[in-house]
Structures are given as C-alpha cells and as structure tokens.
Design a protein around this motif. Structure first.
Motif, PDB file in Angstrom:
ATOM      1  N   PRO A 170       0.804  -1.229   0.000  1.00 50.15           N
ATOM      2  CA  PRO A 170       0.000   0.000   0.000  1.00 50.15           C
ATOM      3  C   PRO A 170       0.836   1.277   0.000  1.00 50.15           C
ATOM      4  CG  PRO A 170      -0.923  -1.593   1.535  1.00 50.15           C
ATOM      5  CD  PRO A 170       0.404  -2.138   1.084  1.00 50.15           C
ATOM      6  N   HIS A 171       1.956   1.268   0.709  1.00 47.13           N
ATOM      7  CA  HIS A 171       2.797   2.469   0.765  1.00 47.13           C
ATOM      8  C   HIS A 171       3.383   2.765  -0.617  1.00 47.13           C
ATOM      9  CE1 HIS A 171       5.450   5.492   2.483  1.00 47.13           C
ATOM     10  NE2 HIS A 171       6.452   4.929   1.833  1.00 47.13           N
ATOM     11  N   ARG A 172       3.881   1.741  -1.277  1.00 51.97           N
ATOM     12  CA  ARG A 172       4.437   1.937  -2.617  1.00 51.97           C
ATOM     13  C   ARG A 172       3.356   2.353  -3.597  1.00 51.97           C
ATOM     14  NH1 ARG A 172       7.197  -2.760  -6.418  1.00 51.97           N
ATOM     15  NH2 ARG A 172       7.680  -1.409  -8.201  1.00 51.97           N
ATOM     16  N   HIS A 173       2.178   1.729  -3.482  1.00 52.62           N
ATOM     17  CA  HIS A 173       1.080   2.081  -4.383  1.00 52.62           C
ATOM     18  C   HIS A 173       0.677   3.533  -4.186  1.00 52.62           C
ATOM     19  CE1 HIS A 173      -3.310   2.374  -5.350  1.00 52.62           C
ATOM     20  NE2 HIS A 173      -2.853   1.879  -6.481  1.00 52.62           N
ATOM     21  N   ARG A 174       0.607   3.979  -2.945  1.00 57.31           N
ATOM     22  CA  ARG A 174       0.248   5.378  -2.703  1.00 57.31           C
ATOM     23  C   ARG A 174       1.284   6.316  -3.335  1.00 57.31           C
ATOM     24  NH1 ARG A 174      -2.992   8.547   0.366  1.00 57.31           N
ATOM     25  NH2 ARG A 174      -2.156  10.616   0.855  1.00 57.31           N
ATOM     26  N   GLY A 175       2.544   5.942  -3.260  1.00 52.79           N
ATOM     27  CA  GLY A 175       3.571   6.752  -3.902  1.00 52.79           C
ATOM     28  C   GLY A 175       3.371   6.842  -5.404  1.00 52.79           C
ATOM     29  N   GLN A 176       2.984   5.725  -6.018  1.00 48.29           N
ATOM     30  CA  GLN A 176       2.723   5.724  -7.452  1.00 48.29           C
ATOM     31  C   GLN A 176       1.539   6.625  -7.782  1.00 48.29           C
ATOM     32  OE1 GLN A 176       2.173   1.490  -7.946  1.00 48.29           O
ATOM     33  NE2 GLN A 176       4.277   1.166  -8.627  1.00 48.29           N
ATOM     34  N   VAL A 177       0.477   6.517  -6.978  1.00 47.98           N
ATOM     35  CA  VAL A 177      -0.704   7.351  -7.196  1.00 47.98           C
ATOM     36  C   VAL A 177      -0.369   8.820  -6.983  1.00 47.98           C
ATOM     37  CG1 VAL A 177      -3.033   7.885  -6.374  1.00 47.98           C
ATOM     38  CG2 VAL A 177      -2.313   5.504  -6.612  1.00 47.98           C
ATOM     39  N   LEU A 178       0.424   9.113  -5.958  1.00 41.80           N
ATOM     40  CA  LEU A 178       0.806  10.495  -5.668  1.00 41.80           C
ATOM     41  C   LEU A 178       1.556  11.109  -6.842  1.00 41.80           C
ATOM     42  CD1 LEU A 178       1.039  12.861  -3.680  1.00 41.80           C
ATOM     43  CD2 LEU A 178       3.076  11.763  -2.730  1.00 41.80           C
ATOM     44  N   ARG A 179       2.497  10.360  -7.426  1.00 42.96           N
ATOM     45  CA  ARG A 179       3.231  10.882  -8.593  1.00 42.96           C
ATOM     46  C   ARG A 179       2.291  11.127  -9.765  1.00 42.96           C
ATOM     47  NH1 ARG A 179       6.959   7.235  -6.499  1.00 42.96           N
ATOM     48  NH2 ARG A 179       6.264   5.537  -7.849  1.00 42.96           N
ATOM     49  N   ARG A 180       1.358  10.219  -9.949  1.00 42.89           N
ATOM     50  CA  ARG A 180       0.391  10.379 -11.040  1.00 42.89           C
ATOM     51  C   ARG A 180      -0.487  11.604 -10.819  1.00 42.89           C
ATOM     52  NH1 ARG A 180      -4.123   5.759 -12.550  1.00 42.89           N
ATOM     53  NH2 ARG A 180      -5.488   7.070 -13.818  1.00 42.89           N
ATOM     54  N   VAL A 181      -0.946  11.809  -9.592  1.00 43.07           N
ATOM     55  CA  VAL A 181      -1.814  12.954  -9.296  1.00 43.07           C
ATOM     56  C   VAL A 181      -1.049  14.265  -9.445  1.00 43.07           C
ATOM     57  CG1 VAL A 181      -3.128  14.113  -7.477  1.00 43.07           C
ATOM     58  CG2 VAL A 181      -3.399  11.652  -7.835  1.00 43.07           C
ATOM     59  N   ARG A 182       0.205  14.297  -9.034  1.00 46.92           N
ATOM     60  CA  ARG A 182       0.999  15.515  -9.219  1.00 46.92           C
ATOM     61  C   ARG A 182       1.087  15.885 -10.693  1.00 46.92           C
ATOM     62  NH1 ARG A 182       5.668  13.946  -4.836  1.00 46.92           N
ATOM     63  NH2 ARG A 182       4.771  15.059  -3.043  1.00 46.92           N
ATOM     64  N   ALA A 183       1.236  14.872 -11.547  1.00 45.59           N
ATOM     65  CA  ALA A 183       1.286  15.121 -12.992  1.00 45.59           C
ATOM     66  C   ALA A 183      -0.070  15.565 -13.513  1.00 45.59           C
ATOM     67  CB  ALA A 183       1.745  13.860 -13.721  1.00 45.59           C
ATOM     68  N   MET A 184      -1.152  15.102 -12.891  1.00 47.56           N
ATOM     69  CA  MET A 184      -2.493  15.517 -13.300  1.00 47.56           C
ATOM     70  C   MET A 184      -2.767  16.970 -12.908  1.00 47.56           C
ATOM     71  SD  MET A 184      -4.430  12.036 -12.063  1.00 47.56           S
ATOM     72  CE  MET A 184      -6.115  12.497 -12.447  1.00 47.56           C
ATOM     73  N   VAL A 185      -2.268  17.374 -11.750  1.00 39.36           N
ATOM     74  CA  VAL A 185      -2.488  18.736 -11.269  1.00 39.36           C
ATOM     75  C   VAL A 185      -1.586  19.727 -12.003  1.00 39.36           C
ATOM     76  CG1 VAL A 185      -2.251  20.264  -9.254  1.00 39.36           C
ATOM     77  CG2 VAL A 185      -3.336  18.014  -9.017  1.00 39.36           C
ATOM     78  N   SER A 186      -0.359  19.316 -12.299  1.00 36.72           N
ATOM     79  CA  SER A 186       0.594  20.195 -13.005  1.00 36.72           C
ATOM     80  C   SER A 186       1.193  19.437 -14.184  1.00 36.72           C
ATOM     81  CB  SER A 186       1.699  20.651 -12.042  1.00 36.72           C
ATOM     82  OG  SER A 186       1.163  21.322 -10.918  1.00 36.72           O
ATOM     83  N   PRO A 187       0.437  19.296 -15.282  1.00 40.90           N
ATOM     84  CA  PRO A 187       0.897  18.457 -16.394  1.00 40.90           C
ATOM     85  C   PRO A 187       1.926  19.091 -17.302  1.00 40.90           C
ATOM     86  CG  PRO A 187      -1.219  19.424 -16.917  1.00 40.90           C
ATOM     87  CD  PRO A 187      -0.899  19.844 -15.507  1.00 40.90           C
ATOM     88  N   GLY A 188       2.200  20.389 -17.120  1.00 40.66           N
ATOM     89  CA  GLY A 188       3.144  21.044 -18.028  1.00 40.66           C
ATOM     90  C   GLY A 188       2.569  21.118 -19.428  1.00 40.66           C
ATOM     91  N   HIS A 189       3.359  20.654 -20.415  1.00 42.12           N
ATOM     92  CA  HIS A 189       2.904  20.687 -21.804  1.00 42.12           C
ATOM     93  C   HIS A 189       2.233  19.373 -22.218  1.00 42.12           C
ATOM     94  CE1 HIS A 189       4.947  24.489 -22.413  1.00 42.12           C
ATOM     95  NE2 HIS A 189       6.084  23.970 -21.957  1.00 42.12           N
ATOM     96  N   ASN A 190       1.985  18.483 -21.259  1.00 43.22           N
ATOM     97  CA  ASN A 190       1.494  17.154 -21.597  1.00 43.22           C
ATOM     98  C   ASN A 190      -0.016  17.000 -21.488  1.00 43.22           C
ATOM     99  OD1 ASN A 190       4.100  16.124 -22.072  1.00 43.22           O
ATOM    100  ND2 ASN A 190       4.427  15.900 -19.865  1.00 43.22           N
TER     101      ASN A 190
END
Length: 252
Positions: free
Chosen positions: A128-148
């Motif tokens: 669960p801890h590793r999965h949350r880290g994966q989700v957190l990275r994904r959400v950060r990219a969703m909130v600040s996607p840059g040019h993507n």
C-alpha cells in the motif's frame, strides 16, 4: 485468445497492456466507462497518444460529458459486441484492460466470464505504501501536467461550467469529487477554480485530497477484484460472436 488485465487505479494496467500490444500487434479493449469521455481525459486516466503510440485502443464509446455517463448495462453490451467482432475477425489475441467495478461485476455475473480461451491477471496492491507513492506521482502530474495536457483542475472547471445538467455525474468522477469538496471548504464556486490562480499550498492540498480519493477507490477496487478472482470457476462458455460496431477504435 483473450488476455485480461484487471486491477485498481494506479497499479500499472495500461503499461502492461500497452507493452503486450506493441510486442504482438493485438488490439486493447478498454473496459472503462469514464475513459469514453475525451473531455475528461486527465481525470479518467485516458493515456496520451504518445504513451500508447504504435497500438490500437478500442474504447466502449466516444461521448460528450453532456450526454451523461454510459450505463454499466450498455457498456457491457458494447464490450461483448467488441470482443465478439474481433473474434469473428480471427484475431489470435485480444487484450482487455480495465478496472471498472460496475462493468466487471455485470460481466462476472453474466455467466460469460471466464472464457474458454483466456488468461486473467488481477493486479493487486501488495504494498500500500508503494502504491500510494505511485498514485501520488500520477496525481501531481495531473495537477501540473506542463505541456502534456490539461490540468485536472482546469478540466474539472471547464466541464462544470459547460455541462451544468451533468454536475451530479461530474462530481461522481474520482478526483473531481475531491475538487468539489475542496471548493466547498474554500468557498470557491467550482466553475471558477483555476490552477494558475491557486497558491502552492492550495495546489499541494488538492494533490493530497485527490490522492486520498484515488487510494480510497483503489482499495475498494482491490477488494472487489480479489473476491472475484477467488470466486471464478471455469464454466466452459465462450462469449457469443457479435459485431463491434458500437465502439470507438483509436489507432495511435
């Protein structure tokens, strides 16, 4: 042959399905109702074209948010049509990727699962801890996607303004639900929230809230798929061959 990847959000289903599709040339049928809406590609986790280049992805529909959510019953019918049509086309391999509990519950209960020629991989949350880290990275990219792509915040605000008649549906989408709650607490009208106007602290709080929403949903998905896997018994039945005219095929 049907290769099925099922599991919770953020577990790596798309990466596995895409890798197999690239190596085999097999199409990927996306067992997901929210990814049928290109307008909310960020919130739904619909991959960018660059992420799935060289593959064919088949969505159950291409519909506006204004048309409302595709029902589970209609989604299952379209899924059955799609796989049946691909079987008629003598495909050696069809890949299925998804995490929709509503669709999988209907599919499992229909008597048409598992199939005579299928391999099922249920991807679980082992750490669960590793999965949350994966989700957190994904959400950060969703909130600040840059040019993507478009920020999930701006995506939410846009569809909230443009599709007032579907706000109950919009507020039910995982991630959007957290934004609605944050707007209520911050006393900001949902249609006025804008990523560029948020302070770093506000953005960080939204990242945490959206991550919590995704992890909570992922736990519910994981519980369902674990139980489904334990219940599955070979039934020796195949999905009836039907036409795949109801779905949207995207070659990228």
């Amino acid at each position: 042959m049907l290769q099925v990847f099922l599991g919770p959000t953020g577990i790596g289903k798309t990466a596995r399905a895409t890798s197999l599709a690239r190596s085999t040339g097999a199409p990927v049928v996306v067992l997901d109702r929210i990814q049928c809406h290109p307008e909310i590609a960020t919130a739904s986790g619909r991959p960018l074209a660059a992420e799935v280049c060289g593959t064919t992805r088949i969505y159950l529909d291409e519909r506006s948010v204004g048309a409302g959510e595709l029902s589970a019953e209609e989604g299952l019918r379209r899924f059955m049509d799609t796989v049946g049509g691909l079987e008629l086309g003598a495909r050696d391999l069809v890949i299925v990727e998804g995490g929709s509990v509503s669709l999988c519950r209907l599919w499992h209960g229909s008597g048409l699962f598992p199939f005579e020629r299928q391999e099922l991989q249920v991807l679980g949350i082992d750490d669960p801890h590793r999965h949350r880290g994966q989700v957190l990275r994904r959400v950060r990219a969703m909130v600040s996607p840059g040019h993507n792509g478009e920020s999930i915040i701006d995506e939410f605000s846009r569809v909230w303004r443009h599709h007032a008649g579907q706000r109950d549906f919009i507020a039910s989408v995982c991630g959007f639900d957290a934004i609605v709650e944050w707007c209520q607490q911050a006393e900001i009208p949902p249609g006025d929230v804008c990523s560029s106007a948020l302070s770093p602290d506000q953005q960080n709080q939204l990242v945490i809230d959206i991550t919590n929403a995704h992890c909570s949903y992922a736990r519910a998905q994981s519980d369902f798929f674990t139980g489904m896997r334990q219940e599955i018994r070979p039934r020796g039945r195949r999905m009836p061959a039907q036409r795949a005219s109801a779905t949207s095929e995207v070659n990228v």
